[in-house]
Write an enzyme that holds these catalytic residues in place. Structure first.
Site, PDB file in Angstrom:
ATOM      1  N   VAL A 129       3.713 -47.460  -6.699  1.00 45.32           N
ATOM      2  CA  VAL A 129       3.995 -47.436  -5.260  1.00 45.32           C
ATOM      3  C   VAL A 129       3.348 -46.133  -4.792  1.00 45.32           C
ATOM      4  CG1 VAL A 129       5.772 -47.340  -3.488  1.00 45.32           C
ATOM      5  CG2 VAL A 129       6.105 -48.778  -5.513  1.00 45.32           C
ATOM      6  N   PRO A 130       2.172 -46.222  -4.182  1.00 39.92           N
ATOM      7  CA  PRO A 130       1.279 -45.069  -4.026  1.00 39.92           C
ATOM      8  C   PRO A 130       1.686 -44.024  -2.980  1.00 39.92           C
ATOM      9  CG  PRO A 130       0.334 -46.978  -2.965  1.00 39.92           C
ATOM     10  CD  PRO A 130       1.588 -47.442  -3.645  1.00 39.92           C
ATOM     11  N   CYS A 131       2.722 -43.284  -3.269  1.00 45.16           N
ATOM     12  CA  CYS A 131       3.157 -42.222  -2.362  1.00 45.16           C
ATOM     13  C   CYS A 131       2.140 -41.082  -2.311  1.00 45.16           C
ATOM     14  CB  CYS A 131       4.541 -41.717  -2.735  1.00 45.16           C
ATOM     15  SG  CYS A 131       4.708 -41.176  -4.437  1.00 45.16           S
ATOM     16  N   HIS A 132       1.243 -41.022  -3.287  1.00 41.31           N
ATOM     17  CA  HIS A 132       0.211 -39.984  -3.274  1.00 41.31           C
ATOM     18  C   HIS A 132      -0.777 -40.192  -2.127  1.00 41.31           C
ATOM     19  CE1 HIS A 132      -1.453 -43.245  -5.779  1.00 41.31           C
ATOM     20  NE2 HIS A 132      -2.637 -42.861  -5.316  1.00 41.31           N
ATOM     21  N   ARG A 133      -0.773 -41.354  -1.506  1.00 35.53           N
ATOM     22  CA  ARG A 133      -1.690 -41.648  -0.404  1.00 35.53           C
ATOM     23  C   ARG A 133      -1.167 -41.139   0.946  1.00 35.53           C
ATOM     24  NH1 ARG A 133      -2.783 -47.782  -2.473  1.00 35.53           N
ATOM     25  NH2 ARG A 133      -3.833 -47.184  -4.407  1.00 35.53           N
TER      26      ARG A 133
END
Length: 160
Positions: A129-133
């Site tokens: 779940v790409p929270c780094h984006r």
């Protein structure tokens, strides 16, 4: 599993992948036990690498630039607000970023920018779940549970 950003520990329930933690089990075991205790999970922690074969394969494909999205059964536990944020995160395209403000607008809570940051921080499945984006509105790379250097590496990997 080993990755270009360090060792990752995967955790699952019978329903699916529930956590991806930065560090090996020696570093993350206490956090896993606390997570289980908060949810009244009175089970023994069992290491079963075979159970994580598909998750490991998909993560390796991601790190090699061969995968842009994940297709795994997950068991993400959080509040309804957190889950709504995590759903939006999954819609941010590979190689792109959005600001905390954009995520807040997407969940129809434009003033909840700080709450978005908190939900990001509680994301149990970073990378998947790409929270780094999610970045600051000024384009700054800010806030990441695994550390800013890991966030930078993930964004570079994606060409963002």
């Amino acid at each position: 599993m080993e990755s270009p950003i360090g060792t990752l520990t995967l955790v699952a329930t019978d329903k699916g992948l529930s956590q991806l933690l930065f560090g090996d089990f020696n570093e993350t075991g206490a956090k896993i036990r606390t997570w289980m205790a908060k949810r009244n999970m009175r089970r023994e922690i069992i290491r079963d690498d075979a159970y994580f074969t598909e998750a490991t394969k998909q993560l390796q494909e991601y790190f090699h630039g061969e995968r842009q999205a994940f297709n795994l059964p997950v068991d993400m536990q959080g509040t309804s607000f957190q889950k709504s944020v995590w759903e939006v995160l999954q819609r941010i395209p590979y190689g792109e970023t959005q600001s905390y403000k954009q995520v807040a607008v997407a969940i129809h809570s434009p003033k909840a920018v700080r709450a978005i940051g908190s939900a990001n921080n509680k994301n149990p499945l970073p990378i998947i779940v790409p929270c780094h984006r999610v970045i600051g509105s000024n384009g700054a790379i800010v806030g990441y549970g695994g550390g800013i250097e890991k966030k930078k590496k993930l964004l570079e990997l994606e060409g963002a």
